[in-house]
Design an enzyme around this catalytic site. Structure first.
Site, PDB file in Angstrom:
ATOM      1  N   SER A 105       1.833  35.850  48.009  1.00  0.00           N
ATOM      2  CA  SER A 105       2.812  36.722  47.848  1.00  0.00           C
ATOM      3  C   SER A 105       3.628  37.020  46.568  1.00  0.00           C
ATOM      4  O   SER A 105       3.162  36.816  45.155  1.00  0.00           O
ATOM      5  CB  SER A 105       3.549  37.384  48.836  1.00  0.00           C
ATOM      6  OG  SER A 105       4.049  38.718  48.729  1.00  0.00           O
ATOM      7  N   HIS A 106       4.888  37.092  46.774  1.00  0.00           N
ATOM      8  CA  HIS A 106       5.892  37.005  45.619  1.00  0.00           C
ATOM      9  C   HIS A 106       6.310  35.776  45.330  1.00  0.00           C
ATOM     10  O   HIS A 106       7.296  35.703  44.290  1.00  0.00           O
ATOM     11  CB  HIS A 106       7.233  37.883  46.157  1.00  0.00           C
ATOM     12  CG  HIS A 106       7.742  37.208  47.346  1.00  0.00           C
ATOM     13  ND1 HIS A 106       7.046  37.585  48.579  1.00  0.00           N
ATOM     14  CD2 HIS A 106       8.607  36.589  47.555  1.00  0.00           C
ATOM     15  CE1 HIS A 106       7.861  36.800  49.466  1.00  0.00           C
ATOM     16  NE2 HIS A 106       8.759  36.248  48.948  1.00  0.00           N
ATOM     17  N   ASP A 140       4.391  43.475  43.981  1.00  0.00           N
ATOM     18  CA  ASP A 140       4.219  41.839  43.835  1.00  0.00           C
ATOM     19  C   ASP A 140       2.967  41.223  43.655  1.00  0.00           C
ATOM     20  O   ASP A 140       2.209  41.933  43.340  1.00  0.00           O
ATOM     21  CB  ASP A 140       5.096  41.657  45.185  1.00  0.00           C
ATOM     22  CG  ASP A 140       4.202  41.496  46.457  1.00  0.00           C
ATOM     23  OD1 ASP A 140       3.284  42.620  46.208  1.00  0.00           O
ATOM     24  OD2 ASP A 140       4.325  40.858  47.387  1.00  0.00           O
ATOM     25  N   ASP A 185       0.878  39.975  45.467  1.00  0.00           N
ATOM     26  CA  ASP A 185      -0.767  40.502  46.236  1.00  0.00           C
ATOM     27  C   ASP A 185      -0.530  41.935  46.570  1.00  0.00           C
ATOM     28  O   ASP A 185      -1.346  42.542  47.248  1.00  0.00           O
ATOM     29  CB  ASP A 185      -0.620  39.675  47.515  1.00  0.00           C
ATOM     30  CG  ASP A 185       0.484  40.098  48.426  1.00  0.00           C
ATOM     31  OD1 ASP A 185       1.606  40.368  48.010  1.00  0.00           O
ATOM     32  OD2 ASP A 185       0.352  39.956  49.707  1.00  0.00           O
ATOM     33  N   ASP A 221       1.415  44.278  48.177  1.00  0.00           N
ATOM     34  CA  ASP A 221       1.904  44.737  49.286  1.00  0.00           C
ATOM     35  C   ASP A 221       3.227  45.372  49.225  1.00  0.00           C
ATOM     36  O   ASP A 221       3.973  46.097  50.039  1.00  0.00           O
ATOM     37  CB  ASP A 221       1.623  44.074  50.580  1.00  0.00           C
ATOM     38  CG  ASP A 221       2.425  42.675  50.473  1.00  0.00           C
ATOM     39  OD1 ASP A 221       2.895  42.282  49.549  1.00  0.00           O
ATOM     40  OD2 ASP A 221       1.947  41.883  51.413  1.00  0.00           O
ATOM     41  N   ARG A 222       3.963  44.916  48.049  1.00  0.00           N
ATOM     42  CA  ARG A 222       5.328  45.377  47.910  1.00  0.00           C
ATOM     43  C   ARG A 222       5.569  46.628  46.988  1.00  0.00           C
ATOM     44  O   ARG A 222       4.713  46.482  46.135  1.00  0.00           O
ATOM     45  CB  ARG A 222       6.313  44.202  47.681  1.00  0.00           C
ATOM     46  CG  ARG A 222       6.405  42.923  48.781  1.00  0.00           C
ATOM     47  CD  ARG A 222       7.404  42.091  48.453  1.00  0.00           C
ATOM     48  NE  ARG A 222       7.546  41.036  49.364  1.00  0.00           N
ATOM     49  CZ  ARG A 222       8.484  40.365  49.712  1.00  0.00           C
ATOM     50  NH1 ARG A 222       9.531  40.239  49.008  1.00  0.00           N
ATOM     51  NH2 ARG A 222       8.531  39.527  50.540  1.00  0.00           N
ATOM     52  N   LYS A 266       1.405  46.265  54.567  1.00  0.00           N
ATOM     53  CA  LYS A 266       2.288  47.002  54.051  1.00  0.00           C
ATOM     54  C   LYS A 266       1.368  47.395  52.637  1.00  0.00           C
ATOM     55  O   LYS A 266       0.527  46.552  52.245  1.00  0.00           O
ATOM     56  CB  LYS A 266       3.673  46.391  53.761  1.00  0.00           C
ATOM     57  CG  LYS A 266       3.458  45.044  52.988  1.00  0.00           C
ATOM     58  CD  LYS A 266       5.244  44.551  52.746  1.00  0.00           C
ATOM     59  CE  LYS A 266       5.163  43.064  52.370  1.00  0.00           C
ATOM     60  NZ  LYS A 266       5.094  41.900  53.297  1.00  0.00           N
TER      61      LYS A 266
END
Ligand code: VG1
Ligand code: CO
Length: 544
Positions: free
Chosen positions: A113-114, A278, A280, A282-283, A377
């Site tokens: 992710s982030h 982010d 991946d 999702d943010r 998300k």
């Protein structure tokens, strides 16, 4: 082609955290580490044999190698079909979309992710169930238990697969389909939002936006949807080319790490709307001209305005927010007569509520929001929601938020992260707080009176599964809150997160600086948890 069985030994550190298993790349590269975890997925998720899987990642360092390994293992474990994003790329929301659309038996997402990427940075792997969502605790625990006893894994002796051209390849008896990573996701967005209205917003020529993909996965998605389909000017998407190390950056869309996009919203040439996503995808971070929308406010506005948006025009069933997320959405839900659920941190806790039709929208303070369209998300979804809203309202972002505050009150919000702490010291902070909970009930702390103080527990309303120790919650009678919890996504040391919220109903007091409003709560939090004495840190590493 032949299947080989390899002998292996269990690792003791493969329990997934808030969102999958995350470790340094070097750990994943070590002998059998990735293989053990993947074989444990196949061993426990028995529908996968003879079934189908979606596979892709955010393009970070080691993504391609991991995909080759997983494909060879999928073939050896009897998967009938694996759908892979071209180049090995798929955003987290796109994986969720594909699992649901093609009704596969699950998906594997490769991402941290982030967290930063590169040979010395982070990698991660996550299994999603057939509803498209992150595996619930019962599944991640089963996988973890399998990793503690595993003694062999299977692999097909196969050549490296060409991931860069779409088409179908046979790998042993397994059909590997390399697909365009963007098309299905873009189609779904077109069903939810009024693309024609957004096109008109852009073509009127008075509205400008920028989207920062932070050299991560959303580049190709954002370029196709915003620039090709919706007609935003070329150059709307910045840092749009996915890179293995995210250009050396930290692909976390907040005011600190996504500073470049923030600067584009200030000054004489400021754009009207800006956003970032982010690693991946999702943010999301939402910005107006000279204006930052907190993720908690973004969720509350979505709940309040959903009826204006095509895909939600029939109204929404209910809403959920993670416990540390501000209570702004609760106020809107109450006004609309909707239930607002409070869940532990992590998207997996929304899955049952979405599946059961109890909620339509949900979100987290950590720059995450989403809806029942998928089970993750979704960063670009949130951006398109806002674009659609701006196209309907034709008002500046700041005006929309200020009007919202006048109507519902403002929940000032800030989060302090203390990163890279000694693990024992961080655990000691939480233990110390736990010990104080009984005395805190009803206590007077300066001008604050404690309404409740607990260690958050959640019983899932659908399957009655219980999750305990989800963070220390201290609520005050006038609506403020302090929440403490430890991060479950880091790969070294511990991160203490302190979440602070203050409610202000008076419109004349809604334009104060967040730092000033929060100062007394920050001080109180520091005292209650003995943060400096126990961690040696006078200041947090990141404030969002
Ligand atoms: C963080 C966030 C949480 C989010 C999780 C995964 O977890 O706080 O809200 O769901 O990351 O997001 P933690 O345990 O570090 O606080 V992502 O974008 O990493 O998939
Ligand atoms: Co993410």
């Amino acid at each position: 082609m032949q299947i080989s069985t390899f002998t292996t030994h269990p690792f003791d550190d493969q329990r997934p955290g808030t969102s999958g298993l995350r470790k340094k790349v070097k750990v994943f590269q070590s002998q059998s580490y990735l293989e053990n975890f993947v074989q444990s997925i196949f061993d426990t998720q028995t529908d996968l044999a003879g079934g189908s899987l979606v596979l892709g990642g955010d393009g970070r360092y080691y993504n391609r190698e991991a995909i080759q390994i997983i494909l060879a293992m999928a073939a050896a474990n009897g998967l009938a079909r694996v759908i892979v994003g071209q180049g090995g790329l798929l955003s987290t929301p796109a994986v969720s979309c594909l699992i649901r659309k093609y009704q596969t038996n699950g998906g594997i997402i490769l991402s941290a992710s982030h967290n930063p990427g590169g040979p010395d940075e982070d990698f991660g792997i996550k299994f999603n169930t057939p509803n498209g969502g992150p595996a619930p605790e019962s599944v991640t625990e089963a996988i973890y238990h399998r990793t503690r006893e595993i003694n062999q894994y299977r692999m097909l002796d196969a050549d490296t697969i060409d991931l860069d051209h779409t088409g179908t390849i046979k790998l042993g008896d397994t059909q590997v389909e390399i697909i365009d990573p963007v098309a299905d996701y873009a189609e779904l967005m077109g069903e939810l939002f009024d693309f024609e209205q957004i096109r008109q917003l852009f073509s009127a020529g008075e509205f400008r936006m920028r989207f920062d993909a932070m050299h991560a996965i959303t580049g190709p998605y954002a370029k196709h949807i915003l620039e090709d389909i919706l007609g935003a000017e070329s150059g709307t998407v910045i840092n749009g080319e996915p890179k293995e190390d995210f250009g050396g950056g930290h692909p976390d869309p907040n005011l600190v790490h996504a500073h470049e996009i923030v600067t584009l919203t200030t000054g004489p040439d400021a754009v009207d709307f800006a956003a970032a996503s982010d690693g991946d995808g999702d943010r999301n971070m939402i910005l107006g001209r000279d204006f930052f929308v907190t993720p908690s406010d973004s969720l509350a506005v979505m709940v309040a305005t959903a009826r204006l948006i095509k895909g939600y025009s029939d109204g929404i069933a209910g809403v959920a927010r993670s416990m540390p997320t501000s209570q702004a959405a609760d106020r809107v839900a109450a006004a609309l007569g909707l239930t607002c659920y409070e869940t532990p941190t992590g998207w997996k806790y929304f899955g049952n509520l979405l599946d059961a039709g109890r909620i339509t929208l949900c979100g987290e303070e950590s720059f995450g929001s989403g809806s029942n369209h998928i089970r993750e998300k979704d960063g670009l979804w949130a951006v398109l929601f806002w674009l659609n809203l701006l196209a309907v309202r034709r008002a500046p972002v700041a005006d929309i938020i200020r009007q919202h505050w006048r109507e519902y009150g403002r929940n000032y919000y800030t989060r302090y992260d203390y990163e890279g702490l000694d693990t024992e010291a961080a655990a000691g902070v939480i233990r110390y707080l736990q010990q104080q909970l009984p005395q805190l009930q009803g206590a007077d702390l300066g001008s604050y009176q404690v309404e409740y103080a607990d260690d958050f527990e959640y019983t899932d309303p659908i399957d009655s599964s219980k999750s305990t120790h989800q963070g220390i919650r201290i609520g005050f009678t006038e609506g403020s809150r302090i929440v403490f919890r430890l991060s479950g996504t880091g790969t070294s040391g511990a991160t203490l997160r302190v979440y602070l919220e203050a409610y202000e109903a008076d419109p004349d007091q809604q334009e104060r600086a967040t730092a000033e409003v929060m100062a007394p709560l920050v001080e109180l939090a520091g005292e209650l948890a003995q943060i400096e004495a126990r961690t040696g840190r006078a200041e947090p590493s990141v404030i969002t």
